[in-house]
Write a protein that holds these residues in place. Structure first.
Motif, mmCIF file in Angstrom:
data_model
loop_
_atom_site.group_PDB
_atom_site.id
_atom_site.type_symbol
_atom_site.label_atom_id
_atom_site.label_comp_id
_atom_site.label_asym_id
_atom_site.label_seq_id
_atom_site.Cartn_x
_atom_site.Cartn_y
_atom_site.Cartn_z
ATOM 1 N N ILE A 56 0.835 -1.203 0.000
ATOM 2 C CA ILE A 56 0.000 0.000 0.000
ATOM 3 C C ILE A 56 0.869 1.253 0.000
ATOM 4 C CG2 ILE A 56 -1.591 1.370 1.428
ATOM 5 C CD1 ILE A 56 -2.717 -1.392 2.388
ATOM 6 N N LEU A 57 1.942 1.210 0.782
ATOM 7 C CA LEU A 57 2.837 2.375 0.890
ATOM 8 C C LEU A 57 3.746 2.517 -0.330
ATOM 9 C CD1 LEU A 57 3.881 2.161 4.661
ATOM 10 C CD2 LEU A 57 2.572 4.015 3.593
ATOM 11 N N GLY A 58 3.707 1.546 -1.227
ATOM 12 C CA GLY A 58 4.567 1.622 -2.414
ATOM 13 C C GLY A 58 6.015 1.279 -2.118
ATOM 14 N N LYS A 65 2.553 6.607 -5.279
ATOM 15 C CA LYS A 65 1.923 5.378 -5.777
ATOM 16 C C LYS A 65 0.462 5.632 -6.164
ATOM 17 C CE LYS A 65 0.874 0.671 -4.435
ATOM 18 N NZ LYS A 65 -0.570 0.865 -4.137
ATOM 19 N N LEU A 66 -0.239 6.390 -5.311
ATOM 20 C CA LEU A 66 -1.648 6.710 -5.559
ATOM 21 C C LEU A 66 -1.787 7.445 -6.896
ATOM 22 C CD1 LEU A 66 -4.154 6.305 -3.712
ATOM 23 C CD2 LEU A 66 -3.956 8.720 -3.096
ATOM 24 N N ALA A 84 3.158 21.397 -9.551
ATOM 25 C CA ALA A 84 2.148 20.789 -10.404
ATOM 26 C C ALA A 84 1.381 19.771 -9.583
ATOM 27 C CB ALA A 84 2.843 20.100 -11.574
ATOM 28 N N LYS A 85 0.123 19.602 -9.923
ATOM 29 C CA LYS A 85 -0.781 18.800 -9.093
ATOM 30 C C LYS A 85 -0.347 17.341 -8.959
ATOM 31 C CE LYS A 85 -5.568 18.863 -7.900
ATOM 32 N NZ LYS A 85 -6.963 18.804 -8.304
ATOM 33 N N HIS A 86 0.325 16.842 -9.977
ATOM 34 C CA HIS A 86 0.693 15.424 -9.939
ATOM 35 C C HIS A 86 1.947 15.161 -9.114
ATOM 36 C CE1 HIS A 86 3.074 17.122 -13.217
ATOM 37 N NE2 HIS A 86 3.928 16.178 -12.961
ATOM 38 N N VAL A 87 2.568 16.229 -8.602
ATOM 39 C CA VAL A 87 3.764 16.042 -7.772
ATOM 40 C C VAL A 87 3.373 16.078 -6.292
ATOM 41 C CG1 VAL A 87 6.023 16.969 -7.159
ATOM 42 C CG2 VAL A 87 5.251 17.051 -9.528
ATOM 43 N N ALA A 88 3.690 15.002 -5.575
ATOM 44 C CA ALA A 88 3.367 14.919 -4.149
ATOM 45 C C ALA A 88 4.429 15.648 -3.333
ATOM 46 C CB ALA A 88 3.290 13.464 -3.732
#
Lengths: 216, 216
Positions: free
Chosen positions: A79-81, B208-209, A186-190
């Motif tokens: 789950i945590l990758g 990952k999400l 950018a939104k896709h960067v955590a």
């Protein structure tokens, strides 16, 4: 694993690394099965909260006689990758960067720290804990060539903000930010911010509480 | 302030430093009043949760037109003990210890970092960010003479466990533990563990999400 994103609350996500760490300790001690009660005690979370947390991810089949530790540890890793082999670089090879390059627990969790980057010519070309220090001018090529997902930012606040956008362009997917800069990318960067003074404030609260008790 | 210990849940305590930080940023920007809605948005906590959190400490008098930022900031500082002038030392003057001695946010929150301690004779007698490095053999006298409350532990796991008991004897009231050692001390000594790899694991979850979404 039946795992769908059900908009898991941030507070549940934050508990997953703790579950993972604790289950790892159990495995080290040869403990193969654990009740939600025992897990609850260790984690300072109620047993019902634990069941709720796990239900976000399918429940992990606790059946009266407790959880299978190895299975649960594995599922949470997934789950945590942690099994995705994400590669990381450290940007900023000052004291903090060097401490992080020596920090064994990052690699223990499955993250490869591949290199450090700095602008200081005296550091470029050296190695820290076996990891090469490169000049920041080479960072784009390195990220793209080596498929780096994570940048650990241990450089001054002023330099972080400008850099963050570039890193997103180069393909970085997540930033672990040790500076006090508020990063908007950018939104896709955590982005995960590490506020070391938060822990000190929490500690202070506990000291004060104890002192207040003593003064009653 | 009417503040009684109502066994505030750990998760609420952990949010206080975040409220404090965010309210400080508001003050820096000249924002004097904030609605629970706006605070909620910034903190990623529901407005009702914020009200519940604050109710543990008397509610802070939000009256339809929002909170007084300065008042709230001050009250939370008080609750966290940031006005108690707790003094801290750093034990272990390696890369992490040096990074922590240079970490401005500790002193910004009201904690005085008074000295570092190490066994390395090459470091003893030097200064790091203006703070003296003393030999660990002088630690008992220093703690007692200077009324030190907090020890920040940036030394190897193996050395932490033995040291923790001694520090409690010398009068230390709280330990900020950066090692992976699990510390068991006298009940009146507070311990906060900083697990830097937890943040990296949370970041990994988010990456990952995002990847899973892209692959849909």
């Amino acid at each position: 694993m039946e795992y769908k994103d059900k908009n898991v609350p941030e507070v549940v996500i934050k508990r997953l690394p703790r579950y993972y760490r604790y289950l790892g300790e159990c495995l080290d001690q040869g403990i193969m099965r654990i009740s939600s009660g025992k897990l609850s005690e260790k984690m300072s979370v109620t047993a019902s909260q634990i069941r709720q947390d796990f239900n976000y991810f399918g429940g992990f089949g606790q059946q009266g006689y407790g959880y299978n530790v190895e299975y649960l540890h594995n599922e949470i890793a997934q789950i945590l990758g942690l099994k995705n082999g994400y590669k990381a670089i450290i940007i900023g090879a000052g004291h903090l960067g060097m401490a992080l390059a020596n920090h064994a627990s990052f690699e223990k969790r499955g993250f490869a720290i591949t290199a450090l980057f700095d602008i200081d010519e005296k550091k470029v070309g050296t190695k820290i804990n076996g990891k090469p220090v490169f000049h920041i001018k080479d960072i784009e090529r390195f990220i793209k060539k080596n498929n780096i997902s994570i940048a650990i930012l241990s450089l001054p606040k002023s330099e972080v903000i400008e850099l963050a956008d570039k890193l997103a362009e180069y393909g970085i997917k997540g930033l672990l930010n040790f500076s006090s800069a508020e990063i908007k990318t950018a939104k896709h960067v955590a982005v995960e911010n590490v506020h070391m003074s938060d822990s000190l404030m929490t500690l202070s609260y506990k000291i004060k509480l104890e002192e207040d008790k003593e003064n009653l």
